[in-house]
Motif scaffolding. Structure first.
Motif, short mmCIF file in Angstrom:
data_model
loop_
_atom_site.label_atom_id
_atom_site.label_comp_id
_atom_site.label_asym_id
_atom_site.label_seq_id
_atom_site.Cartn_x
_atom_site.Cartn_y
_atom_site.Cartn_z
N VAL A 375 62.63 16.73 83.87
CA VAL A 375 62.85 17.09 82.35
C VAL A 375 63.50 18.76 82.66
O VAL A 375 62.73 19.04 83.05
CB VAL A 375 61.65 16.86 82.16
N PRO A 376 64.60 18.96 82.44
CA PRO A 376 65.06 20.14 81.86
C PRO A 376 64.29 21.38 81.72
O PRO A 376 63.68 20.93 80.42
CB PRO A 376 66.25 20.17 81.13
N ALA A 377 63.78 21.80 82.23
CA ALA A 377 62.88 22.80 82.08
C ALA A 377 63.53 23.90 80.55
O ALA A 377 62.21 24.51 79.73
CB ALA A 377 62.26 24.38 83.12
N ASP A 378 65.12 23.67 79.96
CA ASP A 378 65.27 25.06 78.84
C ASP A 378 65.20 23.61 77.68
O ASP A 378 65.95 23.79 76.58
CB ASP A 378 66.83 25.35 79.26
N SER A 379 64.58 22.65 77.86
CA SER A 379 64.62 21.58 77.12
C SER A 379 64.04 21.75 75.34
O SER A 379 62.73 23.01 75.70
CB SER A 379 63.57 20.01 77.70
N PRO A 380 63.92 21.64 74.24
CA PRO A 380 64.13 22.36 73.12
C PRO A 380 62.30 21.61 72.94
O PRO A 380 61.29 22.11 72.54
CB PRO A 380 64.99 21.95 71.91
N TRP A 381 61.88 20.36 72.99
CA TRP A 381 60.92 19.85 73.10
C TRP A 381 59.89 20.81 73.92
O TRP A 381 58.30 20.57 73.10
CB TRP A 381 60.77 18.38 73.50
N VAL A 382 60.29 20.86 75.29
CA VAL A 382 59.22 21.26 76.48
C VAL A 382 58.94 22.94 76.21
O VAL A 382 57.62 23.34 76.28
CB VAL A 382 60.43 21.65 77.98
N THR A 383 60.40 23.91 75.32
CA THR A 383 59.87 25.03 74.45
C THR A 383 58.65 24.62 73.80
O THR A 383 57.67 26.15 73.39
CB THR A 383 61.05 25.41 74.28
N ALA A 384 58.97 23.79 72.88
CA ALA A 384 58.10 23.50 71.77
C ALA A 384 57.16 23.13 72.16
O ALA A 384 55.80 24.30 71.35
CB ALA A 384 58.55 22.44 70.78
N ALA A 385 56.49 22.78 73.25
CA ALA A 385 55.19 22.11 73.36
C ALA A 385 54.16 23.83 73.79
O ALA A 385 53.52 23.66 74.08
CB ALA A 385 55.00 20.96 74.63
N ALA A 386 55.40 24.30 75.13
CA ALA A 386 54.50 25.55 75.84
C ALA A 386 54.65 26.32 74.32
O ALA A 386 53.67 27.42 75.03
CB ALA A 386 55.36 25.88 76.60
N GLY A 387 55.16 26.61 73.25
CA GLY A 387 54.26 27.69 72.47
C GLY A 387 52.92 27.10 72.35
O GLY A 387 51.80 27.98 72.03
N ALA A 388 52.97 25.85 71.98
CA ALA A 388 51.98 25.16 71.17
C ALA A 388 50.59 25.20 72.46
O ALA A 388 48.90 25.60 72.04
CB ALA A 388 51.84 23.95 70.60
N LEU A 389 50.86 25.29 73.31
CA LEU A 389 49.76 25.13 74.42
C LEU A 389 48.78 26.34 74.57
O LEU A 389 48.52 27.48 74.42
CB LEU A 389 50.26 24.62 75.68
#
Length: 461
Positions: A375-389
């Protein structure tokens, strides 16, 4: 609706969340054992009832094996973002029972380094992790009347036996199961206080090799020195699989294996992984695998070949001087994104056939095939989840690899066209698939809070 209100509700209901978790753990839903078929159905019914209770249209759906649970919620408007949450209610067999410190299907609370922990089969894999997002959905329902976006739920009962009937179900119901993203909680955190998103999984090729020669077992005195011994042959072939540096010698095996980028290598080096401690926890001290590769590179970004079992001839007590007529081995390959399981299988077949003498025959059985996922590390989904975590744990989430395989992830990509967000809350010492499997209560509760925040963040992405 304020996320803080949903979080406050979750915090006030920790006892109730734990009680529901325990209810599911008490169901011995062992998919591999036919005697537990009704227990698997009972677990599916339990999940369905939970979802119906919090406003989902939920149903137990049949497959050729254990049933799946499918549920839908339209969200606040019936439109907008659409998430699919995946989990599995089946568990591994608990044997050997004598090694458990408490009955495997009677959850026990014990103390550990990180506070209380729950010991039971399925505590973390995957009942506990599934309950983290199921409870998050519950609290969104209780506070806001439902989740902040459209949600589909898919909970299967055959993950521990290879999800063998799931792909036909996905194919038959692809339109119904369409979504923007799949959310999967079946992986680990970096450590007890550091959340993680797994951005890569290795794939899998799992085979059994059967070599036969004479038409019956033979007396080693009468035939030794003349008759072909299949065990000798099989072990010699398996011994040829790797050289002394750990490189796998099947021609073309590495053709599609990408080298790790320098940026990725530096990121993983910065994590400070302690391989000595990692091995020390399992009674080892010397790393194995490819020489000249970093520890995390070997675990996350390099393929492997492992003999998982080997048998043939006489293995009982005492002696029996026999040349067996057949020999067998289980052989698995963990594959990285880019490698084709089909191509590796063809290379394995050629590798073995090229080494077969006259009078020897080989059969290769295939039990599992799945692609590696990145999964691309710069995916917007990853960015959103990382903020929540980060908001839940008070520190940044680690983007990590996973050496294991989750076949359903590649299955959902192939059949449904869905990328997966892999956010798990397990720990390295959870003893998954082993006696005394456990899940720390702190990880369970932080998992609920993280999913509450991720639902809001992903809905707004």
């Amino acid at each position: 609706m304020s996320v803080d209100k949903v979080l406050a509700r979750a915090s006030a209901c920790r006892v109730e969340s734990r009680a529901r978790w325990f209810e599911l753990l008490r169901i011995p839903s062992v998919s591999a054992q036919p005697k537990h078929a009704e227990d698997c159905r009972k677990a599916a019914d339990w999940v369905r009832a939970q979802l119906a209770e919090i406003g989902f249209q939920a149903a137990v759906r049949e497959t050729q094996g254990h049933p799946v649970v499918v549920a839908h919620h339209p969200g606040p408007t019936g439109g907008g973002r659409h998430l699919l949450f995946y989990g599995h209610y089946d568990v591994q067999p608990p044997e050997p029972l004598e090694l458990w410190t408490s009955p495997p299907f009677s959850p026990a609370v014990t103390e550990g380094p990180n506070g209380p922990r729950v010991v039971a089969r399925g505590a973390v894999d995957d009942k506990g992790q599934t309950m983290t997002w199921l409870e998050a959905l519950r609290f969104w329902h209780e506070v806001a009347g439902g989740p902040p976006c459209r949600v589909t739920v898919l909970v299967e009962g055959e993950e521990e036996i290879g999800s063998r009937n799931l792909e036909p179900f996905l194919e038959a119901n692809a339109t119904e199961l369409g979504a923007d993203l799949a959310v999967v909680s079946d992986t680990n955190m970096w450590d007890a206080n550091t959340p993680a998103i797994s951005t890569r999984l290795r794939g899998m090729l799992y085979t059994q090799i059967d070599i036969t020669a004479a038409n019956k077992d033979l007396h080693s005195g009468l035939f030794g020195g003349s008759a072909l011994n299949p065990i000798n042959l099989l072990t010699r072939i398996l011994g040829d699989l790797k050289d002394e540096s750990g490189e796998i010698l099947i021609p073309g095996f590495y053709d599609d294996v990408p080298e790790l980028s320098e940026a990725q290598r530096k990121q993983w080096d910065a994590l400070g992984f302690d391989e000595k401690a990692f091995l020390g926890g399992i009674g080892l001290s010397v790393p194995a695998g490819e020489v000249g590769r970093g520890a995390l590179e070997r675990l996350w970004a390099r393929p492997t070949a492992d003999i998982n079992g080997i048998w043939g001839g006489y293995t009982g007590e005492g002696s029996k001087t026999v040349i067996p007529s057949e020999a067998h081995a289980k052989l698995s390959f963990r594959l990285v994104p880019g490698q084709s399981p089909t191509k590796v299988l063809a290379g394995l077949r050629d590798f073995i056939v090229d080494r077969l003498p006259d009078d020897a025959q080989v059969k290769i059985q295939v039990f599992s095939m799945s692609d590696g996922i990145e999964v691309p590390a710069d995916s917007p989904w990853v960015t959103a989840a990382a903020g929540a975590l980060s908001a839940t744990f008070g520190k940044e989430a680690v983007l990590m690899g996973c050496g294991g395989s989750i076949p359903v992830v590649s299955m959902m990509k192939r059949v449904l066209g869905l990328d997966s967000l892999l956010v798990g809350f397990g720990l390295e010492d959870d003893q998954v698939h082993s006696p005394n499997e456990k899940f720390d209560v702190a990880c369970f509760e932080r998992g609920i809070d993280s999913h509450i925040r991720m639902l809001a963040a992903l809905a707004e992405r």
